[in-house]
Write a protein that holds these residues in place. Sequence first.
Motif, mmCIF file in Angstrom:
data_model
loop_
_atom_site.group_PDB
_atom_site.id
_atom_site.type_symbol
_atom_site.label_atom_id
_atom_site.label_comp_id
_atom_site.label_asym_id
_atom_site.label_seq_id
_atom_site.Cartn_x
_atom_site.Cartn_y
_atom_site.Cartn_z
ATOM 1 N N ASP A 9 25.489 15.327 25.472
ATOM 2 C CA ASP A 9 25.981 14.200 24.690
ATOM 3 C C ASP A 9 25.889 12.870 25.434
ATOM 4 O OD1 ASP A 9 28.074 14.754 26.428
ATOM 5 O OD2 ASP A 9 29.619 14.685 24.899
ATOM 6 N N ASP A 12 23.280 10.352 24.265
ATOM 7 C CA ASP A 12 23.535 9.470 23.126
ATOM 8 C C ASP A 12 24.016 8.086 23.540
ATOM 9 O OD1 ASP A 12 22.838 11.537 21.409
ATOM 10 O OD2 ASP A 12 24.908 12.246 21.245
ATOM 11 N N GLY A 74 32.914 12.848 29.239
ATOM 12 C CA GLY A 74 32.747 12.517 27.833
ATOM 13 C C GLY A 74 32.496 11.036 27.638
#
Length: 118
Positions: A9, A12, A74
Amino acid sequence: MTDHTMPADAADLPEVVQRYLKAHNERDTAGASATLTEGATVVDDGRTYEGIPAIEQWLDRAASEYTYTTTFLGAACDGPDRCTVTQRLEGDFPGGVVDLHYRFTLDQGLISHLVIAP
């Protein structure tokens, strides 16, 4: 030495943020500063660094002060010009482990403002 892990992720994230994080984690001052606007500001540990020369001094000092590893935890983006990346640092600094939020503001494809805080 810094070990940096970026899960899928992370791909992105805006490309300039990915380049900054890679350069910062590799302690590549020139690479990190190349992602900044001329008048960029960085706020870290309660201190503000304005302009590329001051930010490069901060990057050099941060790279030599402690040994640590970095783990990507994250990220979230609030539109095309703002995103926050959370990373865990583990090393020989006071406390030994900390989760830091890197809050990026972008301007015309470069980083104009970065706040690093727990």
